[in-house]
Design a protein around this motif. Structure first.
Motif, mmCIF file in Angstrom:
data_model
loop_
_atom_site.group_PDB
_atom_site.id
_atom_site.type_symbol
_atom_site.label_atom_id
_atom_site.label_comp_id
_atom_site.label_asym_id
_atom_site.label_seq_id
_atom_site.Cartn_x
_atom_site.Cartn_y
_atom_site.Cartn_z
ATOM 1 N N LEU A 1 0.829 -1.204 0.000
ATOM 2 C CA LEU A 1 0.000 0.000 0.000
ATOM 3 C C LEU A 1 0.866 1.259 0.000
ATOM 4 C CD1 LEU A 1 -2.885 -0.776 2.548
ATOM 5 C CD2 LEU A 1 -3.058 -0.618 0.058
ATOM 6 N N GLN A 2 1.896 1.239 0.832
ATOM 7 C CA GLN A 2 2.762 2.416 0.951
ATOM 8 C C GLN A 2 3.630 2.613 -0.291
ATOM 9 O OE1 GLN A 2 4.751 1.950 4.727
ATOM 10 N NE2 GLN A 2 2.803 1.685 5.801
ATOM 11 N N GLU A 3 4.022 1.506 -0.925
ATOM 12 C CA GLU A 3 4.769 1.637 -2.191
ATOM 13 C C GLU A 3 3.899 2.311 -3.251
ATOM 14 O OE1 GLU A 3 7.834 -2.179 -1.960
ATOM 15 O OE2 GLU A 3 5.868 -2.398 -2.909
ATOM 16 N N GLU A 4 2.628 1.962 -3.274
ATOM 17 C CA GLU A 4 1.719 2.590 -4.236
ATOM 18 C C GLU A 4 1.533 4.070 -3.905
ATOM 19 O OE1 GLU A 4 -0.866 3.235 -7.389
ATOM 20 O OE2 GLU A 4 0.639 1.682 -6.999
ATOM 21 N N SER A 5 1.423 4.410 -2.627
ATOM 22 C CA SER A 5 1.282 5.821 -2.232
ATOM 23 C C SER A 5 2.546 6.608 -2.568
ATOM 24 C CB SER A 5 0.988 5.909 -0.726
ATOM 25 O OG SER A 5 -0.247 5.305 -0.431
ATOM 26 N N PHE A 6 3.696 5.965 -2.377
ATOM 27 C CA PHE A 6 4.969 6.613 -2.730
ATOM 28 C C PHE A 6 5.014 6.864 -4.237
ATOM 29 C CE2 PHE A 6 9.505 5.974 -3.997
ATOM 30 C CZ PHE A 6 9.992 7.174 -3.493
ATOM 31 N N ARG A 7 4.526 5.886 -5.017
ATOM 32 C CA ARG A 7 4.522 6.046 -6.477
ATOM 33 C C ARG A 7 3.589 7.201 -6.890
ATOM 34 N NH1 ARG A 7 1.625 5.326 -10.635
ATOM 35 N NH2 ARG A 7 -0.112 4.515 -9.413
ATOM 36 N N VAL A 8 2.412 7.255 -6.254
ATOM 37 C CA VAL A 8 1.457 8.324 -6.583
ATOM 38 C C VAL A 8 2.025 9.681 -6.214
ATOM 39 C CG1 VAL A 8 -0.807 9.301 -6.010
ATOM 40 C CG2 VAL A 8 -0.569 6.826 -6.400
ATOM 41 N N ALA A 9 2.636 9.767 -5.003
ATOM 42 C CA ALA A 9 3.224 11.042 -4.570
ATOM 43 C C ALA A 9 4.355 11.461 -5.510
ATOM 44 C CB ALA A 9 3.729 10.920 -3.133
ATOM 45 N N SER A 10 5.159 10.509 -5.944
ATOM 46 C CA SER A 10 6.269 10.819 -6.868
ATOM 47 C C SER A 10 5.729 11.315 -8.198
ATOM 48 C CB SER A 10 7.150 9.571 -7.065
ATOM 49 O OG SER A 10 7.724 9.161 -5.841
ATOM 50 N N SER A 11 4.646 10.670 -8.687
ATOM 51 C CA SER A 11 4.048 11.093 -9.963
ATOM 52 C C SER A 11 3.457 12.488 -9.849
ATOM 53 C CB SER A 11 2.965 10.090 -10.377
ATOM 54 O OG SER A 11 3.526 8.820 -10.589
ATOM 55 N N LYS A 12 2.793 12.754 -8.753
ATOM 56 C CA LYS A 12 2.198 14.082 -8.569
ATOM 57 C C LYS A 12 3.274 15.143 -8.403
ATOM 58 C CE LYS A 12 -1.611 14.353 -6.028
ATOM 59 N NZ LYS A 12 -2.720 14.555 -6.973
ATOM 60 N N PHE A 13 4.395 14.774 -7.740
ATOM 61 C CA PHE A 13 5.503 15.730 -7.612
ATOM 62 C C PHE A 13 6.116 16.016 -8.981
ATOM 63 C CE2 PHE A 13 10.174 16.211 -7.144
ATOM 64 C CZ PHE A 13 10.182 17.498 -6.601
ATOM 65 N N ALA A 14 6.291 14.958 -9.794
ATOM 66 C CA ALA A 14 6.861 15.136 -11.136
ATOM 67 C C ALA A 14 5.961 16.007 -12.012
ATOM 68 C CB ALA A 14 7.065 13.773 -11.788
#
Length: 493
Positions: free
Chosen positions: A193-206
């Motif tokens: 779950l946290q890996e997916e949240s990290f991926r979403v946060a990284s995409s939104k930051f990018a």
């Protein structure tokens, strides 16, 4: 010679029958106070009847892996095997005490000599039997048999205590292994779950939608959760090593014995406890304390017999002749009888102190016995309340875990849609890790607390049945003893 032997045997029989006094107190099991019912007797999870099932781990958990582990431990555990050997030792001590009631010295003698003096050569042949016997007039040896019998009972009860402890330890260790497996799976689920949240946060930051703070917070939470795995895996492996020791094996890969990862065993809807009065019969440690008390009571009588004279009789009967063919002629017959008494009249102060010492030991063991009964009742009440309250905890944690999962789903969707800030998602994900772990740990606690209830009740030792002490030992141990000492050949059958 036959007439003399008959007279000698008759005298021994008369003196044997004359010994009929048992000095010292006769033992009676002391009365103790037990509560009429359990404090939580009205709880629907508890039942007073029927009594505890001797194979409670089967009826409580219905887990074939646990059943197999218990059977392996009963066959191979070295602590239990040592307890079985102590029972065998006590059996031999009792046999020695019984043997002391009979003539203590029994010696057959025989000789053949050829001698020359001056010019004369002559032969001499002799055969004989010597007996010496301390008559058990005051019950000294009977009290020793009484004490040794109680000591044998003590060793059997100690074996039962080791058996109860072993079964409980195997069950608790197995449940904890399953609990840690579930906790590890829960941690891995939350890591995904946290890996997916990290991926979403990284995409939104990018995409420039959020600051780098969101990414850093997501990464921090993810790595903290990953860091919990090694600690859980350490505990899991240590539990497997402990289980191997309980099974009489060196630490090894337990995968084959444990099989695929299974769920935590569930507790039954109701637990049969029996009644508090059953403790005196069922708890092995209480029986150990009571039998030690009985053994010490007999030792008071043994000490008292030192204050009175001890009577011994004995004699010898035989034949001696210059020619072997004359050995059994009437003219070659020899015999003698004697009777003596011994009385330690100059050591009365020491002997009286020894009687008082033995009685003081008895009084201490009496207090210990009463304390064992009290402690047993306290142990059971503690284990009952722990089991019942962990049930209540489990219900609350289950509701909390369900709510936490719903919160995670909502927080992820709202963050992805930009309707919620990342702090809310981070807090929700962190709380979910804790809730999942608490739920798994509490499920394990309910099961291990139930095992502790059965352990406190003393359930399980009845499975040994009415075995002879030698039947408590595996065949390999008996073979090893026979090879070392041939006198075990018939005794271990």
């Amino acid at each position: 010679m036959n007439r003399s032997m008959t007279r000698f045997a008759s005298l021994l029989t008369i003196l044997l029958l004359a010994g009929c006094i048992n000095l010292g107190p006769d033992y009676h099991p002391p009365e103790v106070v037990t509560q009429p019912d359990w404090l939580e007797a009205n709880d629907p999870l508890l039942g007073g009847d029927p009594d505890v099932d001797p194979r409670w781990w089967q009826t409580a958990f219905h887990d074939p892996v646990l059943d197999r582990l218990v059977e392996t431990a009963l066959a191979q555990n070295l602590t239990l095997r040592s307890a079985g050997l102590r029972v065998l030792q006590s059996q031999q001590q009792l046999a020695i005490a019984i043997g002391n009631q009979f003539p203590q010295q029994q010696q057959a003698t025989g000789s053949a000599t050829r001698q020359k003096e001056n010019t004369v050569t002559f032969n001499n042949y002799s055969l004989g039997l010597n007996l010496a016997w301390e008559v058990d007039f005051w019950g000294r040896f009977r009290r020793q048999v009484e004490s040794a019998t109680a000591a044998l009972d003590t060793s059997v009860a100690s074996y039962d205590a080791a058996l109860v402890s072993l079964v409980s330890q195997v069950a608790q260790t197995y449940i904890l292994i399953q609990t840690f497996e579930v906790r590890i799976e829960a941690a891995r689920y939350n890591i995904k779950l946290q890996e997916e949240s990290f991926r979403v946060a990284s995409s939104k930051f990018a995409a420039g939608e959020v600051s780098e703070l969101d990414v850093s917070q997501a990464e921090t939470l993810l790595n903290n959760t990953r860091a919990t795995l090694p600690g859980l895996q350490i505990s899991l492996q240590q539990l497997k090593n402990s289980l191997a020791t309980l099974l009489g094996m060196p630490p090894q890969d337990m995968s084959e014995l444990l099989g695929p990862i299974a769920d935590i065993p569930s507790a039954p809807p109701q637990v049969a406890l029996g009644m508090p009065q059953d403790l005196l019969r069922r708890r092995p440690d209480i029986r150990v304390a009571e039998r030690q008390l009985a053994a010490q009571s007999a030792q008071i009588g043994v000490a008292i017999t030192d204050l009175v004279p001890n009577f011994s009789i004995g004699g010898s009967i035989g034949t001696t002749a210059l020619s072997s063919r004359d050995l059994f002629e009437d003219a070659s017959e020899t015999w003698s009888l004697f009777g003596i008494f011994e009385w330690n009249i100059l050591n009365y102060g020491r002997l009286q102190s020894n009687v008082r010492l033995q009685d003081a030991f008895f009084q201490q063991l009496l207090v210990d016995y009463r304390n064992a009964v009290l402690q047993a009742q306290g142990d059971i009440e503690n284990s009952i309340v722990a089991y019942l309250k962990s049930h209540q905890q489990l219900a609350a944690y289950r509701n909390a875990a369900d709510a936490s999962k719903r919160a995670v789903d909502i927080a992820i969707i709202r963050y992805q849609e930009g309707e919620e800030d990342f702090n809310t998602l981070i807090n929700t994900l962190a709380a979910n890790v804790q809730q999942d772990d608490l739920l798994a740990a509490t499920r394990g606690s309910v099961a291990t607390n139930l095992v502790q209830v059965y352990r406190a009740l003393g359930g399980g030792w009845e499975i040994r049945g009415q075995q002879d002490p030698v039947d408590l030992l595996p065949a390999a141990t008996k073979d090893e003893m026979r090879e070392r000492t041939w006198l075990w050949r018939d005794a271990l059958e």
